[in-house]
Write a protein that holds these residues in place. Structure first.
Motif, PDB file in Angstrom:
ATOM      1  N   SER A  20       0.817  -1.221   0.000  1.00 27.70           N
ATOM      2  CA  SER A  20       0.000   0.000   0.000  1.00 27.70           C
ATOM      3  C   SER A  20       0.850   1.270   0.000  1.00 27.70           C
ATOM      4  N   LEU A  21       2.164   1.107   0.228  1.00 28.39           N
ATOM      5  CA  LEU A  21       3.089   2.245   0.359  1.00 28.39           C
ATOM      6  C   LEU A  21       2.690   3.177   1.506  1.00 28.39           C
ATOM      7  N   GLY A  22       1.986   2.611   2.477  1.00 26.21           N
ATOM      8  CA  GLY A  22       1.600   3.403   3.649  1.00 26.21           C
ATOM      9  C   GLY A  22       0.307   4.174   3.485  1.00 26.21           C
ATOM     10  N   LYS A  23      -0.356   4.015   2.345  1.00 23.37           N
ATOM     11  CA  LYS A  23      -1.668   4.653   2.165  1.00 23.37           C
ATOM     12  C   LYS A  23      -2.700   3.907   3.007  1.00 23.37           C
ATOM     13  N   PHE A  24      -3.819   4.566   3.272  1.00 19.65           N
ATOM     14  CA  PHE A  24      -4.989   3.975   3.927  1.00 19.65           C
ATOM     15  C   PHE A  24      -4.804   3.747   5.423  1.00 19.65           C
ATOM     16  N   TYR A  25      -3.741   4.306   6.009  1.00 23.54           N
ATOM     17  CA  TYR A  25      -3.574   4.280   7.466  1.00 23.54           C
ATOM     18  C   TYR A  25      -4.004   5.658   7.971  1.00 23.54           C
ATOM     19  N   PHE A  26      -5.305   5.838   8.111  1.00 20.09           N
ATOM     20  CA  PHE A  26      -5.841   7.173   8.363  1.00 20.09           C
ATOM     21  C   PHE A  26      -5.526   7.684   9.763  1.00 20.09           C
TER      22      PHE A  26
END
Length: 281
Positions: A20-26
């Motif tokens: 995810s390359l660190g996306k979606f970790y809100f």
């Protein structure tokens, strides 16, 4: 008073690149300067939790493992399912080293052999999400999509397990009254299972943009997706299916080590939480 042993506490052993390359970790995630996640080795308590069937089924064993070994993830409940296998491989690597022992059955000589594989080979075909997936409902409306979260997939697995258990027990009922009661219970479990499937899809839409507004309110998004026509619902589902595809390599080309055989074949290496974290596995 500070703990004088603090400097001897566990340190990160390896760093992982997440699909995810660190996306979606809100709620936040801390990555290294080159975009990798720090991973620590397991503790004895982590290992004990992984041997608890109930903790594995309800997801608490893996959540505990993420909190312990990947403290730079603020909220483990947010971990995308596409990242989970990579993180678990990293934790095993940090704990036991890079060699993974597994059992192979040769299709030619039928011998059962124990082989070793470098655990980093699992990561040979990892695909990364370079841009945030978007589904265009029309010219004016865009839905921003994230992968399934681990906790959502675990809830679905529990619902499926309970539904299948009820089906298996149905045949054990002889009395007509008991049979009817179980049929009602099965219907309830089936409805829960179906609702969890729908909930997983809906939860993947985390943001909707229109020319006039940007909606992130969970209730509004849920209501909108439930009212979508079948065509546009399928468009969203296709985007979700694409980003949730398996991200690690599990099938390998092997060669039988038996002197009188040497057959070459392909086999999928078992990768599940019940035995993946055993030293000999």
């Amino acid at each position: 008073m500070s703990n004088s042993l603090l400097e001897y506490y566990r340190k990160p052993q390896i760093y992982c690149s997440l699909p995810s390359l660190g996306k979606f970790y809100f709620d936040g995630i801390k990555l290294s300067l080159d975009g990798q996640l720090a991973v620590k080795a397991m503790t004895a308590n982590d290992e004990l939790m992984l041997k608890n069937p109930e903790a594995l089924l309800n997801g608490e064993a893996i959540l505990n493992l993420l909190r312990s070994c990947c403290p730079d993830i603020t909220n483990p409940l947010e971990v995308p399912i596409i990242d989970l296998d990579v993180i678990l491989i990293g934790i095993r690597h940090a704990t036991y080293g890079e060699d993974l022992e597994f059992t192979s059955n040769c299709p030619e000589c039928k011998e059962k052999n124990t082989l070793d594989i470098n655990i980093t080979n699992f990561l040979d075909i990892v695909e990364y999400i370079e841009t945030t997936p978007i589904c265009d409902i029309n010219e004016d409306l865009k839905c921003y999509i994230r992968p399934f979260s681990y906790i959502d997939s675990q809830k679905l697995e529990i619902a499926e397990f309970e539904y299948q258990s009820m089906l298996r027990n149905l045949n054990n009922s002889d009395l007509e009254k008991e049979l009817k009661e179980k049929e009602l219970q099965i219907k309830e479990k089936r409805d829960v299972y179906i609702s969890k499937q729908l909930e997983m899809i809906i939860n993947c839409v985390y943001r909707i943009v229109t020319p006039k507004d940007e909606i992130t309110d969970r209730k509004q998004i849920n209501e909108f997706i439930l009212q979508l026509d079948k065509l546009n619902y399928n468009k969203i589902n296709k985007v979700i299916e694409k980003i949730n595809r398996n991200t690690v390599k599990k099938k390998f080309d092997l060669k039988c080590p038996m002197p009188n055989c040497g057959a070459e074949f392909s086999q999928e290496v078992d990768f599940n939480n019940t035995n993946f974290f055993e030293k000999g596995s």
